[in-house]
Design a protein around this motif. Structure first.
Motif, PDB file in Angstrom:
ATOM      1  N   GLY A 272       0.782  -1.234   0.029  1.00  0.00           N
ATOM      2  CA  GLY A 272       0.153  -0.008   0.212  1.00  0.00           C
ATOM      3  C   GLY A 272       0.658   1.023  -0.061  1.00  0.00           C
ATOM      4  N   LEU A 273       2.067   1.431   0.748  1.00  0.00           N
ATOM      5  CA  LEU A 273       2.833   2.531   0.931  1.00  0.00           C
ATOM      6  C   LEU A 273       3.244   2.774  -0.672  1.00  0.00           C
ATOM      7  N   GLN A 274       4.066   1.568  -1.251  1.00  0.00           N
ATOM      8  CA  GLN A 274       4.526   1.846  -2.513  1.00  0.00           C
ATOM      9  C   GLN A 274       3.604   2.200  -3.529  1.00  0.00           C
ATOM     10  N   ILE A 275       2.111   1.809  -3.511  1.00  0.00           N
ATOM     11  CA  ILE A 275       1.282   2.304  -4.283  1.00  0.00           C
ATOM     12  C   ILE A 275       0.955   3.862  -4.133  1.00  0.00           C
ATOM     13  N   SER A 276       0.974   4.354  -2.797  1.00  0.00           N
ATOM     14  CA  SER A 276       0.614   5.619  -2.589  1.00  0.00           C
ATOM     15  C   SER A 276       1.829   6.555  -3.022  1.00  0.00           C
TER      16      SER A 276
ATOM     17  N   LEU B  32       1.518   9.448  -5.476  1.00  0.00           N
ATOM     18  CA  LEU B  32       1.948  11.031  -5.135  1.00  0.00           C
ATOM     19  C   LEU B  32       2.806  11.546  -6.048  1.00  0.00           C
ATOM     20  N   PHE B  33       3.705  10.681  -6.611  1.00  0.00           N
ATOM     21  CA  PHE B  33       4.950  11.301  -7.606  1.00  0.00           C
ATOM     22  C   PHE B  33       4.483  10.883  -8.980  1.00  0.00           C
ATOM     23  N   ASP B  34       3.016  10.831  -9.336  1.00  0.00           N
ATOM     24  CA  ASP B  34       2.784  10.365 -10.688  1.00  0.00           C
ATOM     25  C   ASP B  34       2.529  11.757 -11.230  1.00  0.00           C
ATOM     26  N   ARG B  35       3.573  12.490 -11.576  1.00  0.00           N
ATOM     27  CA  ARG B  35       3.651  13.783 -12.287  1.00  0.00           C
ATOM     28  C   ARG B  35       5.119  13.997 -12.393  1.00  0.00           C
ATOM     29  N   GLY B  36       5.361  15.191 -13.368  1.00  0.00           N
ATOM     30  CA  GLY B  36       6.719  15.253 -14.103  1.00  0.00           C
ATOM     31  C   GLY B  36       7.444  15.719 -12.598  1.00  0.00           C
TER      32      GLY B  36
END
Length: 73
Positions: free
Chosen positions: A14-18, A22-26
């Protein structure tokens, strides 16, 4: 594919997915480097805490650690 060359399936927790969300941006190279430094500092502190705990648990002194580091074997 033979078993030795098959890719290993790894599930994310779960933490890795979060974190991925969270960082799914440039991010700039500078931001990536800053984040890596934060993570390394955090993990380094956890390691030092664990080393201190083990040293205390086993009764190692600074001299003992120095001897272990300089042991040629």
């Amino acid at each position: 594919m033979t078993p030795a060359t098959e890719p290993q399936s790894t599930k994310l927790n779960g933490l890795q997915i979060s974190l991925l969300r969270l960082f799914d941006r440039g991010m700039s190279d500078e931001e990536v480097l800053e984040l890596r430094r934060v993570l390394v500092a955090h993990m380094s502190q956890k390691l030092l805490t664990e080393v201190e705990r083990v040293n205390e648990e086993r009764g190692y002194t600074a001299a003992d650690v120095e001897e272990m580091l300089n042991d040629p074997s």
